[in-house]
Design an enzyme around this catalytic site. Structure first.
Site, short mmCIF file in Angstrom:
data_model
loop_
_atom_site.label_atom_id
_atom_site.label_comp_id
_atom_site.label_asym_id
_atom_site.label_seq_id
_atom_site.Cartn_x
_atom_site.Cartn_y
_atom_site.Cartn_z
N TYR A 1 -5.89 5.96 10.64
CA TYR A 1 -5.80 6.47 12.01
C TYR A 1 -6.89 7.50 12.20
O TYR A 1 -7.00 8.43 11.39
CB TYR A 1 -4.45 7.14 12.23
CG TYR A 1 -3.24 6.23 12.09
CD1 TYR A 1 -2.69 5.58 13.19
CD2 TYR A 1 -2.63 6.03 10.84
CE1 TYR A 1 -1.57 4.77 13.06
CE2 TYR A 1 -1.51 5.21 10.71
CZ TYR A 1 -0.98 4.59 11.82
OH TYR A 1 0.12 3.79 11.69
N TYR B 1 7.29 8.23 8.10
CA TYR B 1 6.36 7.10 8.25
C TYR B 1 6.82 5.94 7.37
O TYR B 1 6.78 4.77 7.78
CB TYR B 1 4.94 7.54 7.90
CG TYR B 1 3.90 6.49 8.22
CD1 TYR B 1 3.47 6.29 9.53
CD2 TYR B 1 3.36 5.69 7.22
CE1 TYR B 1 2.54 5.32 9.84
CE2 TYR B 1 2.41 4.71 7.52
CZ TYR B 1 2.01 4.54 8.84
OH TYR B 1 1.08 3.57 9.13
N HIS C 1 0.84 -1.20 0.00
CA HIS C 1 0.00 0.00 0.00
C HIS C 1 0.87 1.24 0.00
O HIS C 1 2.06 1.18 0.34
CB HIS C 1 -0.98 -0.01 1.18
CG HIS C 1 -0.32 -0.15 2.51
ND1 HIS C 1 0.07 0.92 3.25
CD2 HIS C 1 0.03 -1.25 3.21
CE1 HIS C 1 0.63 0.49 4.37
NE2 HIS C 1 0.63 -0.82 4.37
N PRO D 1 2.75 2.05 19.56
CA PRO D 1 2.50 1.49 18.23
C PRO D 1 2.00 2.48 17.20
O PRO D 1 1.80 2.11 16.05
CB PRO D 1 1.44 0.41 18.51
CG PRO D 1 0.78 0.84 19.77
CD PRO D 1 1.79 1.57 20.57
N LYS E 1 6.35 1.32 14.24
CA LYS E 1 7.81 1.28 14.08
C LYS E 1 8.50 0.13 14.81
O LYS E 1 9.66 -0.16 14.54
CB LYS E 1 8.43 2.60 14.57
CG LYS E 1 8.10 3.79 13.71
CD LYS E 1 8.69 3.64 12.33
CE LYS E 1 8.32 4.79 11.41
NZ LYS E 1 8.38 4.43 9.99
C1 PHB Z 1 -1.33 -3.14 12.94
O1 PHB Z 1 -1.69 -3.50 11.81
O2 PHB Z 1 -1.34 -3.93 13.89
C2 PHB Z 1 -0.88 -1.74 13.13
C3 PHB Z 1 -0.93 -0.83 12.09
C4 PHB Z 1 -0.48 0.46 12.28
C5 PHB Z 1 -0.02 0.84 13.51
C6 PHB Z 1 0.03 -0.07 14.56
C7 PHB Z 1 -0.40 -1.37 14.38
O3 PHB Z 1 0.41 2.11 13.71
#
Ligand code: PHB
Ligand code: APR
Length: 391
Positions: free
Chosen positions: A200, A384, A72, A292, A296
């Site tokens: 997010y 990112y 992606h 999380p 990272k």
């Molecule tokens: C996840 O897919 O578990 C995941 C994705 C993005 C994040 C944290 C965890 O920032």
């Protein structure tokens, strides 16, 4: 027993290190406290930076990832009352990211080590590190009631945040930096088609995140109180709260179903310096933890392992110690970059219990600046997507 590198911990960091060392003709033994079944049951992160993807491919671990992973071009931020924003790593860096779970990577690593008859000792308890500053470095452990000893040239501490390796460095030589956030993340996994983007969400009710593992496996998170209890969060309440924090069109697209896993994790930033003590080198969560929010953690474990495997290969192939000598400084530069980004994203996207209206306005202005400035968008996308490894 004797080996060149004793690796403590059979998570992604330890397994990947043993795999890469083996490809370079360097012998290692992995000591893991838990059973393999236990390690494989753990569900963790799932977003890979391009550097991670390229490294896994380069060391022969890309096949299943390329088949089953979902490439992606970045991630979305849905800010309450604002237009949707996209962290476009493809546009600004030309690089794609990959949704591919840590659980799958760990399975791939175990398969690769088994195929090469790699030495992994699981259920190794009471691991202890000895004489780390001498030429007689060794580790001891217990297995089935017997004490064993492994002599080695180097010890790689890949045993996560609660491991023994970091604790084996004298406290007077270790500096630690820590930030504990006043909330946790409640997560669920469900066998449902995921929301198409990693998204997010910032909302007055708190943060939420939509992520994915495969075309029929979804991963969702919501910010929760630090003392939240799983029993207070039946699936129905989770889905309701998740949807309440997403924009309406997004909420309507989310396919709900029974959870197959549900857990609560606190959020923390932590860095230990240096990442070396004599013949001991720390890698991954053993040396640092990120919240999380920037995805990272796994990527940092992989970059540490890249630096450490390069350093050990240089030493065994040429006798030079340049990369071993700069391992800690080099790894920490990347660690701090990701630590700073993860902290910044955490502050940007969460509601804090002691937030004032000033904090809210400042956060909103930060987001508005992101949407208004090409430079700000490029900067976030670059970080990112993951900074390159140092030469
Ligand atoms: C996840 O897919 O578990 C995941 C994705 C993005 C994040 C944290 C965890 O920032
Ligand atoms: N002796 C032997 N093994 C140990 C010990 C010990 N004393 N303590 C911990 N371990 C093992 C754990 O059981 C675990 O399997 O070390 C392993 C460490 O693995 P991880 O915690 O997964 O850490 P790491 O390999 O550095 O991977 C980092 O994990 O937590 C995520 O976000 C993080 O995705 C990142 C990744």
């Amino acid at each position: 027993m004797r080996t060149q590198v004793a690796i403590i911990g059979g998570g992604p960091a330890g397994l990947l290190l043993s795999h890469i060392l083996d490809r370079n003709g360097i012998d290692s033994v992995v000591l893991e406290r838990h059973s393999r079944q236990h390690v494989l049951r753990r569900i963790r992160a799932g977003v890979l930076e391009t550097g991670t993807v390229e490294l896994l491919r380069a060391v022969g671990l890309g096949e299943r990832m390329d088949r089953e992973g979902h490439p992606h071009s970045g991630a979305a931020i849905a800010w309450q009352g604002r237009e949707r924003f996209f962290i476009d790593t493809k546009k600004f860096t030309g690089k794609l990211m990959m949704a591919y779970g840590q659980t799958a990577i760990t399975e791939d690593l175990y398969a690769a080590r088994d195929a090469r008859r790699g030495k992994i000792i699981d259920e190794a308890s009471n691991v202890q590190l000895h004489d780390l500053t001498s030429t007689q470095a060794h580790v001891t452990y217990e297995n089935k009631g017997q004490i064993h000893r492994i002599d080695c040239d180097y010890v790689a501490g890949c045993d996560g945040f609660h491991g023994v390796s970091r604790q084996s460095i004298p406290a007077s030589l270790l500096r630690t930096f820590e930030k504990v956030y006043p909330f946790g993340w409640l997560s669920i996994m469900s066998v449902t088609p995921p929301y198409p983007d990693i998204c997010y969400c910032y909302h007055e009710r708190g943060f939420a995140l939509a992520s994915q593992r495969s075309p029929m496996l979804s991963r969702y998170y919501i910010q929760c109180d630090i003392d939240a209890k799983l029993e207070d969060w039946p699936d129905e309440r989770f889905w309701q709260e998740l949807k309440a924090r997403c924009p309406k069109d997004m909420a309507e697209q989310i396919v709900t179903g029974p959870s197959i896993e549900k857990s609560i994790a606190p959020l923390r930033s932590f860095v230990a310096e240096p990442m070396r003590y004599g013949r001991l080198f720390l890698a991954g969560d053993a040396a640092h933890i990120v919240p999380p929010t920037g995805a990272k953690g796994l990527n940092l474990a992989v970059s540490d392992v890249f630096y450490l495997s390069r350093a050990l290969t240089e030493k065994y192939h040429t006798g030079r110690t340049h990369y071993l000598d700069c391992y800690s400084d080099m790894a920490l530069r990347r660690v701090w970059g990701a630590t700073r980004l993860s902290w910044w994203l955490t502050m940007l996207l969460h509601r804090f219990p002691d937030d004032t209206q000033f904090d809210e306005r400042a956060r909103q202005s930060q987001f508005d600046y992101l949407t208004a400035s090409e430079h700000a968008r490029a900067s976030l996308a670059e970080q990112y997507g993951g900074m390159p490894f140092e030469a």
